[in-house]
Design a protein around this motif. Structure first.
Motif, PDB file in Angstrom:
ATOM      1  N   ALA A   1       1.207   4.063  -3.369  1.00 59.78           N
ATOM      2  CA  ALA A   1       0.366   5.238  -3.155  1.00 59.78           C
ATOM      3  C   ALA A   1       0.504   6.298  -4.250  1.00 59.78           C
ATOM      4  O   ALA A   1      -0.489   6.750  -4.817  1.00 59.78           O
ATOM      5  CB  ALA A   1       0.687   5.861  -1.799  1.00 59.78           C
TER       6      ALA A   1
ATOM      7  N   ALA B   1       0.828  -1.204   0.000  1.00 63.18           N
ATOM      8  CA  ALA B   1       0.000   0.000   0.000  1.00 63.18           C
ATOM      9  C   ALA B   1       0.861   1.252   0.000  1.00 63.18           C
ATOM     10  O   ALA B   1       0.585   2.221  -0.709  1.00 63.18           O
ATOM     11  CB  ALA B   1      -0.931  -0.008   1.218  1.00 63.18           C
TER      12      ALA B   1
ATOM     13  N   GLU C   1      -5.980   4.357   0.010  1.00 62.56           N
ATOM     14  CA  GLU C   1      -5.496   4.680  -1.332  1.00 62.56           C
ATOM     15  C   GLU C   1      -6.581   5.318  -2.200  1.00 62.56           C
ATOM     16  O   GLU C   1      -6.396   5.486  -3.402  1.00 62.56           O
ATOM     17  CB  GLU C   1      -4.956   3.416  -2.010  1.00 62.56           C
TER      18      GLU C   1
END
Length: 348
Positions: free
Chosen positions: A14, A10, A121
């Motif tokens: 990003a 994650a 996100e």
């Protein structure tokens, strides 16, 4: 470990995702997700009929997905294309597709630990579903971009041929007694369950207690809840500390020599759904989202899951502590390290 990879994926994705989303073709998902009024249902059905299908990424067990999809298709005649993986698997796929500006998923459902990074996100879309009023408040994330469809209750499962009911431990402290030497098992990646139990016991006391349990009796570490549950039924692991209630109850009802109980504090992990912000079939997706919160709830309850519906009597009626996926995502490295040092490492 699984959640550590989730965090890394994650974090590294990003910037690329943000850029890709800015360039992505506009989706109608935000508009459709905001529908309200008396004609909402009819508008969704008419739009879904035009779209004819939706794509569903999920970690829900295959047989249970099949039951849900069949019921939805029977009611609406809408095809659900399923791609199944564990929660990390569909998280990685969605992140990869977003980086490539390829938006294929409409709805995803899996551990809230995978949904929370997708929210961060900006890949999820809040749905203003009237069915949210019918679920328990704890099921709805504070930011409202994912909602639990059922709870995975952690239970202690035991082989009834090997352990008498009247000898079961009543507390975690009881597990440090020598009578449990060589009899205990745990799932290899349940660091969030461990974190919640230790925190609720008091971190210093809880860590000291689990170290004593491992030192005195050892704990067999097994990967996968289904495997752990099957090993209990087979007698290889007489007592599992972190089985899922639906697996244990399903085995029990099939006649396996297995039963389950709960050592307080009771812990549950949410299996949640989210609507993709760039869903290519928004009408069908929102219709399925509503379905999972309404018609699907008695189906899930009938398959021994802990329903989030207010109107369905829960399988477990005691106090329940739901793992906060946001907090756990922020503290994952700490608890993974403690789980490794306290349970996994010494048990190998």
């Amino acid at each position: 470990m699984r959640s550590d990879r989730i965090i890394c994926a994650a974090a590294t994705a990003a910037f690329l995702i943000a850029a890709s989303c800015a360039l992505a073709q506009s989706s109608r998902a935000p508009d459709v997700a905001g529908f309200d009024g008396a004609d909402r249902q009819q508008r969704l059905i008419e739009g879904a009929k035009r779209e004819k299908e939706l794509t569903f990424y999920s970690s829900i067990p295959p047989a249970d997905i099949s039951a849900l999809v069949a019921a939805f298709d029977k009611k609406y005649g809408i095809k659900v294309k399923v791609w199944r993986a564990d929660s990390e698997g569909f998280l990685q796929r969605i992140l990869s597709e977003a980086r490539a500006r390829r938006f294929e998923v409409d709805i995803m459902a899996g551990s809230s630990s995978a949904l929370e990074p997708l929210y961060r996100e900006n890949l999820l879309q809040e749905v203003k579903s009237p069915y949210l009023a019918e679920v328990i408040p704890q099921a709805v994330a504070p930011h409202r971009q994912w909602v639990a469809v059922y709870l995975s209750l952690f239970v202690q499962a035991y082989n009834t041929n090997l352990i008498a009911k009247d000898s079961l431990p009543k507390s975690y402290a009881d597990l440090a007694r020598p009578q449990w030497a060589g009899k205990l098992g745990i799932e290899a990646e349940d660091f969030d369950w461990f974190a919640e139990v230790v925190t609720l016991l008091g971190e210093e006391r809880g860590l000291r207690l689990f170290r004593a349990i491992v030192e005195t009796n050892g704990i067999s570490v097994r990967k996968g809840h289904s495997l752990l549950n099957n090993l209990v039924a087979a007698g290889e692991v007489p007592l599992a500390l972190s089985d899922y209630s639906f697996l244990a109850e399903q085995s029990k009802r099939k006649g396996a020599p297995l039963d389950w109980f709960v050592i307080a504090p009771a812990i549950a992990r949410a299996t949640a759904q989210g609507l993709a912000r760039n869903a290519p079939h928004p009408y069908a997706a929102v219709l399925f989202y509503d379905f999972l919160l309404s018609d699907a709830q008695p189906i899930l309850a009938g398959r021994q899951f802990v329903s989030v519906s207010r109107s369905i009597e829960p399988l477990y009626k005691g106090p329940l502590n739901l793992i906060d996926s946001g907090v756990m995502l922020d503290q994952a490295r700490k608890w993974q390290d403690l789980f490794q040092k306290t349970i996994i490492g010494p048990s190998r």
